[in-house]
Design a protein around this motif. Structure first.
Motif, mmCIF file in Angstrom:
data_model
loop_
_atom_site.group_PDB
_atom_site.id
_atom_site.type_symbol
_atom_site.label_atom_id
_atom_site.label_comp_id
_atom_site.label_asym_id
_atom_site.label_seq_id
_atom_site.Cartn_x
_atom_site.Cartn_y
_atom_site.Cartn_z
ATOM 1 N N VAL A 44 -44.143 -7.935 50.840
ATOM 2 C CA VAL A 44 -44.970 -6.990 50.095
ATOM 3 C C VAL A 44 -44.269 -6.665 48.791
ATOM 4 O O VAL A 44 -43.085 -6.305 48.777
ATOM 5 C CB VAL A 44 -45.205 -5.703 50.912
ATOM 6 N N HIS A 45 -45.001 -6.804 47.678
ATOM 7 C CA HIS A 45 -44.423 -6.505 46.371
ATOM 8 C C HIS A 45 -44.173 -5.010 46.241
ATOM 9 O O HIS A 45 -45.046 -4.185 46.538
ATOM 10 C CB HIS A 45 -45.387 -6.969 45.274
ATOM 11 N N LEU A 46 -42.955 -4.652 45.792
ATOM 12 C CA LEU A 46 -42.606 -3.241 45.621
ATOM 13 C C LEU A 46 -42.634 -2.826 44.164
ATOM 14 O O LEU A 46 -43.263 -1.826 43.796
ATOM 15 C CB LEU A 46 -41.207 -2.977 46.181
ATOM 16 N N ILE A 47 -41.940 -3.573 43.320
ATOM 17 C CA ILE A 47 -41.782 -3.130 41.938
ATOM 18 C C ILE A 47 -41.342 -4.312 41.072
ATOM 19 O O ILE A 47 -40.655 -5.213 41.546
ATOM 20 C CB ILE A 47 -40.768 -1.967 41.874
ATOM 21 N N LEU A 48 -41.770 -4.319 39.827
ATOM 22 C CA LEU A 48 -41.383 -5.342 38.862
ATOM 23 C C LEU A 48 -40.737 -4.646 37.671
ATOM 24 O O LEU A 48 -41.281 -3.662 37.153
ATOM 25 C CB LEU A 48 -42.615 -6.130 38.413
ATOM 26 N N ILE A 49 -39.605 -5.152 37.245
ATOM 27 C CA ILE A 49 -38.937 -4.608 36.063
ATOM 28 C C ILE A 49 -38.724 -5.753 35.079
ATOM 29 O O ILE A 49 -38.296 -6.852 35.458
ATOM 30 C CB ILE A 49 -37.606 -3.904 36.427
ATOM 31 N N ARG A 50 -39.086 -5.518 33.823
ATOM 32 C CA ARG A 50 -38.975 -6.570 32.815
ATOM 33 C C ARG A 50 -37.586 -6.562 32.189
ATOM 34 O O ARG A 50 -36.870 -5.565 32.252
ATOM 35 C CB ARG A 50 -40.053 -6.384 31.740
ATOM 36 N N SER A 51 -37.248 -7.656 31.546
ATOM 37 C CA SER A 51 -35.898 -7.820 31.012
ATOM 38 C C SER A 51 -35.572 -6.806 29.917
ATOM 39 O O SER A 51 -34.402 -6.526 29.658
ATOM 40 C CB SER A 51 -35.701 -9.239 30.478
ATOM 41 N N ASN A 52 -36.594 -6.230 29.287
ATOM 42 C CA ASN A 52 -36.331 -5.240 28.235
ATOM 43 C C ASN A 52 -36.372 -3.804 28.772
ATOM 44 O O ASN A 52 -36.317 -2.846 28.011
ATOM 45 C CB ASN A 52 -37.330 -5.388 27.087
ATOM 46 N N GLU A 53 -36.464 -3.660 30.087
ATOM 47 C CA GLU A 53 -36.438 -2.336 30.712
ATOM 48 C C GLU A 53 -35.104 -2.136 31.427
ATOM 49 O O GLU A 53 -34.503 -3.096 31.923
ATOM 50 C CB GLU A 53 -37.591 -2.188 31.716
ATOM 51 N N ARG A 54 -34.673 -0.909 31.524
ATOM 52 C CA ARG A 54 -33.387 -0.615 32.182
ATOM 53 C C ARG A 54 -33.579 0.082 33.515
ATOM 54 O O ARG A 54 -32.736 -0.018 34.412
ATOM 55 C CB ARG A 54 -32.529 0.253 31.261
ATOM 56 N N GLU A 55 -34.678 0.831 33.639
ATOM 57 C CA GLU A 55 -34.896 1.592 34.867
ATOM 58 C C GLU A 55 -36.394 1.757 35.076
ATOM 59 O O GLU A 55 -37.159 1.865 34.115
ATOM 60 C CB GLU A 55 -34.223 2.963 34.742
ATOM 61 N N LYS A 56 -36.781 1.769 36.348
ATOM 62 C CA LYS A 56 -38.183 1.961 36.683
ATOM 63 C C LYS A 56 -38.280 2.712 38.005
ATOM 64 O O LYS A 56 -37.468 2.504 38.903
ATOM 65 C CB LYS A 56 -38.888 0.613 36.777
ATOM 66 N N HIS A 57 -39.297 3.571 38.096
ATOM 67 C CA HIS A 57 -39.475 4.363 39.307
ATOM 68 C C HIS A 57 -40.844 4.104 39.892
ATOM 69 O O HIS A 57 -41.820 3.857 39.178
ATOM 70 C CB HIS A 57 -39.362 5.865 38.970
ATOM 71 N N SER A 58 -40.914 4.174 41.229
ATOM 72 C CA SER A 58 -42.191 4.109 41.918
ATOM 73 C C SER A 58 -42.042 4.895 43.207
ATOM 74 O O SER A 58 -41.420 4.426 44.158
ATOM 75 C CB SER A 58 -42.578 2.662 42.212
#
Lengths: 110, 110
Positions: A44-58
């Motif tokens: 199950v996909h949880l979260i995707l972070i791109r190379s130009n991002e440093r942090e992501k919340h879900s």
């Protein structure tokens, strides 16, 4: 290979504690994704972070990405027994075909 | 809206036989990928189909072949089965770089 390597291989914690899993990879990427797999089921996909991002919340999930160190971490806060599963990181570039390591097996004790 | 569906859920075959696994992608998804997951390992990429063509292939022998139909459903065929082909076979359809997995087909080769 752009395959990620998760660390630790196994993690056992009590309900309510935080769980941190790490991922390292070797090539440049466009994005990095985290997936969860309950025993014997599909991912199950949880979260995707791109190379130009440093942090992501879900929700209770927090993902960080450090492209200079080629590493990512997944933090699950206030863990629950239902979070018991295997967690995989999947770095991807170009073709956007995620490739998976061996995962981190998380056990959350009630 | 049905998710990714795979059939059958379980299958037992004998060495040397041939097997066909089936996958219907999520509605609106035109790309299907197949993965093999041995016990205790992460999913390994077999190949990806898009517009009825094999777009990318992982490090699997020619015994593994596939097909995609005009309705985007897909089949995975494995010829001359070996004991080592015993695994969970996962199908995933793609949307915006994310994979949506089915529950898999558990193949046992005796």
């Amino acid at each position: 290979s752009q395959q990620g390597e998760e660390d630790p291989q196994a993690l056992s914690i009590q309900e309510g504690e935080n769980a941190t899993m790490n991922c390292s990879y070797k090539t440049s990427i466009n994005n990095l994704q985290w997936y969860r797999q309950n025993s014997g089921r599909g991912l199950v996909h949880l979260i995707l972070i791109r190379s130009n991002e440093r942090e992501k919340h879900s929700g209770r999930l927090r993902v960080t990405l450090d492209t200079s160190k080629k590493s990512s971490s997944l933090l699950i806060t206030a863990s629950r027994a239902a979070d018991t599963a295997s967690y995989f990181c999947a770095p991807a570039r170009g073709s956007y075909i995620p490739t998976f390591g061996r995962g981190t097996s998380l056990i959350v004790h009630p | 809206d049905a998710g990714v569906t795979q059939s059958p859920t379980h299958l037992i075959k004998t060495r040397g036989q041939q097997v066909t696994l089936r996958c219907s992608p999520k509605s609106g998804h035109d790309t299907v990928s197949w993965y093999q997951q041995a016990l205790g390992q992460g999913p390994q990429f077999i190949f990806q189909y898009y517009e009825e063509e094999e777009r990318q292939r992982g490090n699997f022998p020619d015994r593994f072949s596939g097909h995609q139909f005009p309705n985007y459903s897909s089949e995975l065929n494995v010829n001359a089965l070996l004991l080592g082909d015993s695994a969970l076979y996962l199908c995933a359809s793609s949307f915006e770089e994310k994979l949506f997995f089915g529950s898999g087909t558990q193949l046992s080769v005796l």
